[in-house]
Design a protein around this motif. Sequence first.
Motif, PDB file in Angstrom:
ATOM      1  N   ALA A  86       0.000 -56.529 -79.624  1.00  0.00           N
ATOM      2  CA  ALA A  86       0.133 -57.974 -79.511  1.00  0.00           C
ATOM      3  C   ALA A  86      -0.859 -58.470 -80.754  1.00  0.00           C
ATOM      4  CB  ALA A  86      -0.185 -58.630 -78.021  1.00  0.00           C
ATOM      5  N   GLU A  87      -0.113 -59.921 -80.723  1.00  0.00           N
ATOM      6  CA  GLU A  87      -0.542 -60.869 -81.487  1.00  0.00           C
ATOM      7  C   GLU A  87      -1.538 -61.657 -80.734  1.00  0.00           C
ATOM      8  OE1 GLU A  87       1.437 -63.390 -83.737  1.00  0.00           O
ATOM      9  OE2 GLU A  87       3.053 -61.645 -84.726  1.00  0.00           O
ATOM     10  N   ALA A  88      -2.553 -61.875 -81.390  1.00  0.00           N
ATOM     11  CA  ALA A  88      -3.615 -62.283 -81.052  1.00  0.00           C
ATOM     12  C   ALA A  88      -3.352 -63.691 -80.606  1.00  0.00           C
ATOM     13  CB  ALA A  88      -5.231 -62.422 -81.594  1.00  0.00           C
ATOM     14  N   VAL A  89      -2.807 -64.663 -81.321  1.00  0.00           N
ATOM     15  CA  VAL A  89      -1.682 -65.978 -80.661  1.00  0.00           C
ATOM     16  C   VAL A  89      -0.958 -66.261 -81.081  1.00  0.00           C
ATOM     17  CG1 VAL A  89      -2.741 -68.163 -81.853  1.00  0.00           C
ATOM     18  CG2 VAL A  89      -4.071 -66.596 -81.217  1.00  0.00           C
ATOM     19  N   LEU A  90      -0.058 -66.621 -79.879  1.00  0.00           N
ATOM     20  CA  LEU A  90       1.540 -67.113 -80.141  1.00  0.00           C
ATOM     21  C   LEU A  90       2.018 -68.338 -80.702  1.00  0.00           C
ATOM     22  CD1 LEU A  90       2.616 -65.504 -76.691  1.00  0.00           C
ATOM     23  CD2 LEU A  90       2.514 -63.510 -79.418  1.00  0.00           C
ATOM     24  N   VAL A  91       2.052 -68.229 -81.412  1.00  0.00           N
ATOM     25  CA  VAL A  91       2.612 -69.567 -82.524  1.00  0.00           C
ATOM     26  C   VAL A  91       4.045 -70.135 -81.690  1.00  0.00           C
ATOM     27  CG1 VAL A  91       2.893 -70.515 -84.819  1.00  0.00           C
ATOM     28  CG2 VAL A  91       0.528 -68.849 -84.032  1.00  0.00           C
ATOM     29  N   ALA A  92       4.278 -71.515 -81.350  1.00  0.00           N
ATOM     30  CA  ALA A  92       6.054 -71.389 -81.324  1.00  0.00           C
ATOM     31  C   ALA A  92       6.027 -73.082 -81.458  1.00  0.00           C
ATOM     32  CB  ALA A  92       6.294 -70.632 -79.912  1.00  0.00           C
ATOM     33  N   VAL A  93       7.360 -73.433 -81.750  1.00  0.00           N
ATOM     34  CA  VAL A  93       7.505 -75.112 -81.609  1.00  0.00           C
ATOM     35  C   VAL A  93       8.204 -75.472 -80.867  1.00  0.00           C
ATOM     36  CG1 VAL A  93       8.474 -76.768 -82.840  1.00  0.00           C
ATOM     37  CG2 VAL A  93       6.928 -75.123 -84.286  1.00  0.00           C
ATOM     38  N   ASP A  94       8.099 -75.812 -79.672  1.00  0.00           N
ATOM     39  CA  ASP A  94       8.836 -76.555 -78.497  1.00  0.00           C
ATOM     40  C   ASP A  94       9.260 -77.962 -78.465  1.00  0.00           C
ATOM     41  OD1 ASP A  94       9.865 -76.397 -76.070  1.00  0.00           O
ATOM     42  OD2 ASP A  94       8.547 -76.857 -75.116  1.00  0.00           O
ATOM     43  N   GLY A  95      10.888 -78.335 -79.276  1.00  0.00           N
ATOM     44  CA  GLY A  95      10.586 -79.638 -79.098  1.00  0.00           C
ATOM     45  C   GLY A  95       9.331 -79.888 -80.699  1.00  0.00           C
ATOM     46  N   GLY A  96       8.528 -81.328 -80.473  1.00  0.00           N
ATOM     47  CA  GLY A  96       8.085 -81.464 -81.187  1.00  0.00           C
ATOM     48  C   GLY A  96       7.226 -81.475 -81.467  1.00  0.00           C
ATOM     49  N   VAL A  97       6.869 -80.018 -80.230  1.00  0.00           N
ATOM     50  CA  VAL A  97       5.222 -79.729 -80.766  1.00  0.00           C
ATOM     51  C   VAL A  97       4.942 -78.362 -79.927  1.00  0.00           C
ATOM     52  CG1 VAL A  97       3.849 -79.165 -78.143  1.00  0.00           C
ATOM     53  CG2 VAL A  97       5.419 -80.959 -77.929  1.00  0.00           C
ATOM     54  N   GLY A  98       4.014 -77.928 -81.199  1.00  0.00           N
ATOM     55  CA  GLY A  98       3.290 -76.426 -81.797  1.00  0.00           C
ATOM     56  C   GLY A  98       2.885 -76.414 -80.944  1.00  0.00           C
ATOM     57  N   VAL A  99       2.967 -75.361 -80.405  1.00  0.00           N
ATOM     58  CA  VAL A  99       2.276 -74.469 -79.071  1.00  0.00           C
ATOM     59  C   VAL A  99       1.042 -73.136 -79.663  1.00  0.00           C
ATOM     60  CG1 VAL A  99       2.282 -73.348 -76.878  1.00  0.00           C
ATOM     61  CG2 VAL A  99       3.636 -75.281 -77.841  1.00  0.00           C
ATOM     62  N   LEU A 100      -0.004 -73.421 -79.606  1.00  0.00           N
ATOM     63  CA  LEU A 100      -0.567 -72.447 -80.111  1.00  0.00           C
ATOM     64  C   LEU A 100      -1.090 -71.818 -78.523  1.00  0.00           C
ATOM     65  CD1 LEU A 100      -3.115 -73.484 -82.670  1.00  0.00           C
ATOM     66  CD2 LEU A 100      -1.207 -72.288 -82.805  1.00  0.00           C
ATOM     67  N   THR A 101      -0.912 -70.628 -78.496  1.00  0.00           N
ATOM     68  CA  THR A 101      -1.386 -69.581 -77.028  1.00  0.00           C
ATOM     69  C   THR A 101      -2.383 -69.012 -77.348  1.00  0.00           C
ATOM     70  OG1 THR A 101       0.789 -70.261 -76.274  1.00  0.00           O
ATOM     71  CG2 THR A 101      -0.480 -68.463 -74.664  1.00  0.00           C
ATOM     72  N   LEU A 102      -3.591 -68.731 -76.942  1.00  0.00           N
ATOM     73  CA  LEU A 102      -4.550 -67.411 -76.783  1.00  0.00           C
ATOM     74  C   LEU A 102      -3.522 -66.181 -75.984  1.00  0.00           C
ATOM     75  CD1 LEU A 102      -7.355 -69.065 -75.912  1.00  0.00           C
ATOM     76  CD2 LEU A 102      -6.527 -69.788 -78.501  1.00  0.00           C
ATOM     77  N   ASN A 103      -3.886 -65.318 -76.660  1.00  0.00           N
ATOM     78  CA  ASN A 103      -2.992 -64.036 -75.929  1.00  0.00           C
ATOM     79  C   ASN A 103      -3.922 -62.851 -75.967  1.00  0.00           C
ATOM     80  OD1 ASN A 103      -0.652 -62.875 -74.872  1.00  0.00           O
ATOM     81  ND2 ASN A 103      -0.372 -62.465 -77.039  1.00  0.00           N
ATOM     82  N   ARG A 104      -5.007 -62.721 -75.597  1.00  0.00           N
ATOM     83  CA  ARG A 104      -5.817 -61.363 -75.324  1.00  0.00           C
ATOM     84  C   ARG A 104      -6.394 -61.650 -73.738  1.00  0.00           C
ATOM     85  NH1 ARG A 104     -10.861 -60.416 -78.879  1.00  0.00           N
ATOM     86  NH2 ARG A 104     -10.306 -58.274 -79.253  1.00  0.00           N
ATOM     87  N   PRO A 105      -5.278 -61.321 -73.043  1.00  0.00           N
ATOM     88  CA  PRO A 105      -5.449 -61.735 -72.044  1.00  0.00           C
ATOM     89  C   PRO A 105      -6.572 -61.107 -70.997  1.00  0.00           C
ATOM     90  CG  PRO A 105      -3.268 -61.663 -71.267  1.00  0.00           C
ATOM     91  CD  PRO A 105      -3.456 -61.287 -73.211  1.00  0.00           C
ATOM     92  N   GLY A 106      -6.694 -59.087 -71.656  1.00  0.00           N
ATOM     93  CA  GLY A 106      -7.386 -58.331 -70.823  1.00  0.00           C
ATOM     94  C   GLY A 106      -8.878 -58.321 -71.671  1.00  0.00           C
ATOM     95  N   LYS A 107      -9.026 -58.881 -72.544  1.00  0.00           N
ATOM     96  CA  LYS A 107     -10.350 -59.259 -72.676  1.00  0.00           C
ATOM     97  C   LYS A 107     -10.558 -60.530 -72.625  1.00  0.00           C
ATOM     98  CE  LYS A 107     -12.393 -57.024 -76.023  1.00  0.00           C
ATOM     99  NZ  LYS A 107     -13.261 -56.224 -75.593  1.00  0.00           N
ATOM    100  N   PHE A 108      -9.830 -61.268 -71.684  1.00  0.00           N
ATOM    101  CA  PHE A 108     -10.242 -62.974 -71.345  1.00  0.00           C
ATOM    102  C   PHE A 108     -10.295 -63.700 -72.664  1.00  0.00           C
ATOM    103  CE2 PHE A 108     -12.690 -60.166 -68.897  1.00  0.00           C
ATOM    104  CZ  PHE A 108     -12.257 -60.627 -67.488  1.00  0.00           C
ATOM    105  N   ASN A 109      -8.892 -63.719 -73.619  1.00  0.00           N
ATOM    106  CA  ASN A 109      -8.964 -64.319 -74.539  1.00  0.00           C
ATOM    107  C   ASN A 109     -10.255 -64.676 -75.639  1.00  0.00           C
ATOM    108  OD1 ASN A 109      -6.062 -64.758 -74.579  1.00  0.00           O
ATOM    109  ND2 ASN A 109      -7.079 -65.956 -72.494  1.00  0.00           N
TER     110      ASN A 109
END
Length: 258
Positions: free
Chosen positions: A2-25
């Motif tokens: 899995a990518e360590a950071v998820l990158v998405a755009v929701d409407g006019g908002v860019g969303v960066l999601t830390l995605n290492r929950p198994g390593k407490f991000n």
Amino acid sequence: MAEAVLVAVDGGVGVLTLNRPGKFNCLSTELLDGLIDGMEQFETDPAVRAVLLNAKGPQFCTGADLDEVLERCESSEALTPFIAAIHEATRRFEASPLPVVAAVQGLALAGGMELVMACDTVFAAESARIGCQHARYGLPPGGGGTQRLARLIGLRRALDLMFTARWLDAAEAECWGLFNHVTADEELDARARAYCADLAAKSRHGLTFMKSMARRGLEGPLDVGLALERGAVVAALQHSDVSEGLEAFRSRREPVFP
């Protein structure tokens, strides 16, 4: 993997999601590169007006990935790029023309705290905790913690947190200015996204001006900051977004910014 950071755009908002929950991000080179690349993508997309930084799992971020730090501590040549990446990621948040909003759940410790301090506005769950726990393990803060913390909460409070390695609960962190808004745990995501959506409806030009002037003004005396604003505001007032805002005000309608 899995990518360590998820990158998405929701409407006019860019969303960066830390995605290492198994390593407490925890902060790894891959995660830091993902933050830097994501910010670059958002800043070159004219449709993005604000950025939301959030995290998967029960913890926001508990600091640097110590497995990687231990490997890199064997030589300066290996460690220097890792520290540089932390500084580049946090500076990208501060220097970005876009408002950067953090949504913090669980623990934001050490490097996680340093990420939070680089953001412009912070939402936190009631159960969130934040702290600089480097002293507990004999580690020096390396992601800007010694500099940003004192600027945000004052020298004595900053030294107290660094010396003792204690964690602040959400209420105390809000009182000290590390969190802006504390919300019920189950409402954190919705509240932070609604805030970002409100920013996305505003003028990107106007928000950029406010952030730039406020941050640059802190670098010097008040008179220097006032001169900086005075020298920039005339040109800023001639932007098309200002014309739209004034016309909307005169017409008693909501402005629509391109």
